[in-house]
Write a protein that holds these residues in place. Structure first.
Motif, PDB file in Angstrom:
ATOM      1  N   VAL A   1       4.795   0.915  17.615  1.00 18.40           N
ATOM      2  CA  VAL A   1       5.439  -0.399  17.559  1.00 18.40           C
ATOM      3  C   VAL A   1       4.907  -1.198  16.368  1.00 18.40           C
ATOM      4  O   VAL A   1       5.680  -1.833  15.641  1.00 18.40           O
ATOM      5  N   LEU A   2       3.595  -1.156  16.132  1.00 15.29           N
ATOM      6  CA  LEU A   2       3.030  -1.845  14.970  1.00 15.29           C
ATOM      7  C   LEU A   2       3.549  -1.250  13.669  1.00 15.29           C
ATOM      8  O   LEU A   2       3.811  -1.980  12.699  1.00 15.29           O
ATOM      9  N   GLY A   3       3.706   0.073  13.614  1.00 17.26           N
ATOM     10  CA  GLY A   3       4.242   0.720  12.426  1.00 17.26           C
ATOM     11  C   GLY A   3       5.667   0.293  12.139  1.00 17.26           C
ATOM     12  O   GLY A   3       6.034   0.040  10.985  1.00 17.26           O
ATOM     13  N   LEU A   4       6.492   0.215  13.181  1.00 19.69           N
ATOM     14  CA  LEU A   4       7.862  -0.255  12.992  1.00 19.69           C
ATOM     15  C   LEU A   4       7.892  -1.693  12.486  1.00 19.69           C
ATOM     16  O   LEU A   4       8.698  -2.045  11.619  1.00 19.69           O
ATOM     17  N   THR A   5       7.009  -2.510  13.014  1.00 23.84           N
ATOM     18  CA  THR A   5       6.939  -3.905  12.581  1.00 23.84           C
ATOM     19  C   THR A   5       6.503  -4.008  11.122  1.00 23.84           C
ATOM     20  O   THR A   5       7.095  -4.770  10.342  1.00 23.84           O
TER      21      THR A   5
ATOM     22  N   MET B   1      -5.664  -4.220 -19.059  1.00 23.44           N
ATOM     23  CA  MET B   1      -4.500  -4.171 -18.189  1.00 23.44           C
ATOM     24  C   MET B   1      -4.367  -5.521 -17.484  1.00 23.44           C
ATOM     25  O   MET B   1      -5.291  -6.004 -16.847  1.00 23.44           O
ATOM     26  N   THR B   2      -3.215  -6.105 -17.608  1.00 26.45           N
ATOM     27  CA  THR B   2      -2.970  -7.376 -16.935  1.00 26.45           C
ATOM     28  C   THR B   2      -2.150  -7.128 -15.677  1.00 26.45           C
ATOM     29  O   THR B   2      -1.225  -6.318 -15.668  1.00 26.45           O
ATOM     30  N   LEU B   3      -2.540  -7.792 -14.625  1.00 25.37           N
ATOM     31  CA  LEU B   3      -1.803  -7.677 -13.374  1.00 25.37           C
ATOM     32  C   LEU B   3      -0.688  -8.707 -13.362  1.00 25.37           C
ATOM     33  O   LEU B   3      -0.938  -9.903 -13.474  1.00 25.37           O
ATOM     34  N   THR B   4       0.514  -8.223 -13.238  1.00 23.82           N
ATOM     35  CA  THR B   4       1.650  -9.125 -13.185  1.00 23.82           C
ATOM     36  C   THR B   4       2.044  -9.360 -11.732  1.00 23.82           C
ATOM     37  O   THR B   4       1.632  -8.619 -10.829  1.00 23.82           O
ATOM     38  N   LEU B   5       2.851 -10.359 -11.532  1.00 24.28           N
ATOM     39  CA  LEU B   5       3.319 -10.671 -10.189  1.00 24.28           C
ATOM     40  C   LEU B   5       4.160  -9.527  -9.633  1.00 24.28           C
ATOM     41  O   LEU B   5       4.051  -9.189  -8.454  1.00 24.28           O
ATOM     42  N   GLU B   6       4.968  -8.907 -10.497  1.00 22.25           N
ATOM     43  CA  GLU B   6       5.803  -7.785 -10.048  1.00 22.25           C
ATOM     44  C   GLU B   6       4.947  -6.612  -9.581  1.00 22.25           C
ATOM     45  O   GLU B   6       5.259  -5.968  -8.585  1.00 22.25           O
ATOM     46  N   PHE B   7       3.854  -6.334 -10.322  1.00 26.03           N
ATOM     47  CA  PHE B   7       2.965  -5.244  -9.930  1.00 26.03           C
ATOM     48  C   PHE B   7       2.307  -5.530  -8.585  1.00 26.03           C
ATOM     49  O   PHE B   7       2.194  -4.642  -7.737  1.00 26.03           O
ATOM     50  N   LEU B   8       1.862  -6.761  -8.383  1.00 28.60           N
ATOM     51  CA  LEU B   8       1.217  -7.119  -7.118  1.00 28.60           C
ATOM     52  C   LEU B   8       2.185  -7.030  -5.940  1.00 28.60           C
ATOM     53  O   LEU B   8       1.832  -6.530  -4.865  1.00 28.60           O
ATOM     54  N   VAL B   9       3.418  -7.496  -6.133  1.00 27.53           N
ATOM     55  CA  VAL B   9       4.409  -7.427  -5.056  1.00 27.53           C
ATOM     56  C   VAL B   9       4.763  -5.961  -4.755  1.00 27.53           C
ATOM     57  O   VAL B   9       4.832  -5.560  -3.598  1.00 27.53           O
ATOM     58  N   ALA B  10       4.952  -5.158  -5.804  1.00 28.88           N
ATOM     59  CA  ALA B  10       5.267  -3.744  -5.604  1.00 28.88           C
ATOM     60  C   ALA B  10       4.118  -3.013  -4.914  1.00 28.88           C
ATOM     61  O   ALA B  10       4.339  -2.180  -4.028  1.00 28.88           O
ATOM     62  N   SER B  11       2.881  -3.329  -5.284  1.00 25.91           N
ATOM     63  CA  SER B  11       1.717  -2.716  -4.632  1.00 25.91           C
ATOM     64  C   SER B  11       1.632  -3.125  -3.167  1.00 25.91           C
ATOM     65  O   SER B  11       1.333  -2.306  -2.292  1.00 25.91           O
ATOM     66  N   GLY B  12       1.884  -4.384  -2.898  1.00 25.01           N
ATOM     67  CA  GLY B  12       1.864  -4.856  -1.505  1.00 25.01           C
ATOM     68  C   GLY B  12       2.931  -4.189  -0.664  1.00 25.01           C
ATOM     69  O   GLY B  12       2.680  -3.793   0.479  1.00 25.01           O
ATOM     70  N   ILE B  13       4.132  -4.034  -1.230  1.00 21.08           N
ATOM     71  CA  ILE B  13       5.206  -3.353  -0.504  1.00 21.08           C
ATOM     72  C   ILE B  13       4.828  -1.895  -0.260  1.00 21.08           C
ATOM     73  O   ILE B  13       5.041  -1.360   0.828  1.00 21.08           O
ATOM     74  N   GLY B  14       4.256  -1.248  -1.267  1.00 20.09           N
ATOM     75  CA  GLY B  14       3.858   0.151  -1.123  1.00 20.09           C
ATOM     76  C   GLY B  14       2.784   0.353  -0.068  1.00 20.09           C
ATOM     77  O   GLY B  14       2.873   1.257   0.770  1.00 20.09           O
ATOM     78  N   TRP B  15       1.754  -0.498  -0.102  1.00 18.98           N
ATOM     79  CA  TRP B  15       0.683  -0.377   0.892  1.00 18.98           C
ATOM     80  C   TRP B  15       1.175  -0.684   2.309  1.00 18.98           C
ATOM     81  O   TRP B  15       0.800  -0.022   3.271  1.00 18.98           O
ATOM     82  N   THR B  16       2.015  -1.690   2.432  1.00 17.91           N
ATOM     83  CA  THR B  16       2.554  -2.029   3.751  1.00 17.91           C
ATOM     84  C   THR B  16       3.421  -0.896   4.282  1.00 17.91           C
ATOM     85  O   THR B  16       3.351  -0.541   5.463  1.00 17.91           O
ATOM     86  N   SER B  17       4.230  -0.289   3.408  1.00 19.29           N
ATOM     87  CA  SER B  17       5.059   0.844   3.822  1.00 19.29           C
ATOM     88  C   SER B  17       4.196   2.032   4.221  1.00 19.29           C
ATOM     89  O   SER B  17       4.466   2.701   5.228  1.00 19.29           O
ATOM     90  N   ALA B  18       3.160   2.320   3.435  1.00 18.49           N
ATOM     91  CA  ALA B  18       2.278   3.450   3.739  1.00 18.49           C
ATOM     92  C   ALA B  18       1.560   3.250   5.069  1.00 18.49           C
ATOM     93  O   ALA B  18       1.477   4.180   5.895  1.00 18.49           O
ATOM     94  N   CYS B  19       1.065   2.047   5.307  1.00 21.60           N
ATOM     95  CA  CYS B  19       0.390   1.763   6.584  1.00 21.60           C
ATOM     96  C   CYS B  19       1.380   1.858   7.750  1.00 21.60           C
ATOM     97  O   CYS B  19       1.032   2.358   8.824  1.00 21.60           O
ATOM     98  N   GLY B  20       2.606   1.380   7.544  1.00 18.40           N
ATOM     99  CA  GLY B  20       3.621   1.474   8.588  1.00 18.40           C
ATOM    100  C   GLY B  20       3.974   2.906   8.923  1.00 18.40           C
ATOM    101  O   GLY B  20       4.099   3.278  10.095  1.00 18.40           O
ATOM    102  N   ILE B  21       4.116   3.755   7.909  1.00 16.99           N
ATOM    103  CA  ILE B  21       4.428   5.169   8.158  1.00 16.99           C
ATOM    104  C   ILE B  21       3.257   5.858   8.840  1.00 16.99           C
ATOM    105  O   ILE B  21       3.444   6.672   9.760  1.00 16.99           O
ATOM    106  N   TYR B  22       2.029   5.542   8.417  1.00 17.00           N
ATOM    107  CA  TYR B  22       0.856   6.125   9.071  1.00 17.00           C
ATOM    108  C   TYR B  22       0.826   5.770  10.557  1.00 17.00           C
ATOM    109  O   TYR B  22       0.572   6.623  11.408  1.00 17.00           O
ATOM    110  N   LEU B  23       1.083   4.499  10.866  1.00 14.87           N
ATOM    111  CA  LEU B  23       1.069   4.083  12.267  1.00 14.87           C
ATOM    112  C   LEU B  23       2.227   4.683  13.051  1.00 14.87           C
ATOM    113  O   LEU B  23       2.097   4.945  14.249  1.00 14.87           O
TER     114      LEU B  23
END
Length: 116
Positions: free
Chosen positions: A33-37, A1-23
């Motif tokens: 406030v940190l979650g909204l940011t 499995m090769t990691l593409t730039l699109e996969f890394l960006v999508a994973s980063g967006i997903g993790w950031t969104s998940a952490c924001g919703i958790y907060l």
């Protein structure tokens, strides 16, 4: 499995969104406030990625060359400025709520203490 730039960006967006919703679901105002940011950052990166991920292409149209779309870049720059203003407003509202309610819980009441 090769990691593409699109996969890394999508994973980063997903993790950031998940952490924001958790907060956002926490009981105190500072994590909210940190979650909204974090959600704001995730949306900004998402909008930026929608302009396609071009490498070494100028945002100005030139004869015979491709070009990156400058509109998502302008939208993200505007969203960053609006995000800073909104974060300042939410922090001020949280400080005012703490001053008036005497607690920093989102619902204005501390959690119930268990009788031991």
């Amino acid at each position: 499995m090769t990691l593409t730039l699109e996969f890394l960006v999508a994973s980063g967006i997903g993790w950031t969104s998940a952490c924001g919703i958790y907060l956002l679901l926490r009981g105190r105002t500072f994590p909210v406030v940190l979650g909204l940011t974090l959600l704001g950052y995730a949306v900004n990166v998402f909008i930026f990625a929608m302009g396609r991920l071009w490498i070494a292409l100028p945002p100005i149209v030139q004869a015979g060359r491709g070009s990156a779309d400058p509109l998502p870049q302008a939208l993200v720059l505007t969203a960053i400025v609006i995000g800073f203003a909104t974060t300042g407003l939410v922090i001020e509202m949280a400080l005012r709520s703490r001053h008036e309610a005497g607690t920093d819980h989102v619902d204005g009441a501390p959690p119930a203490q268990e009788d031991r």
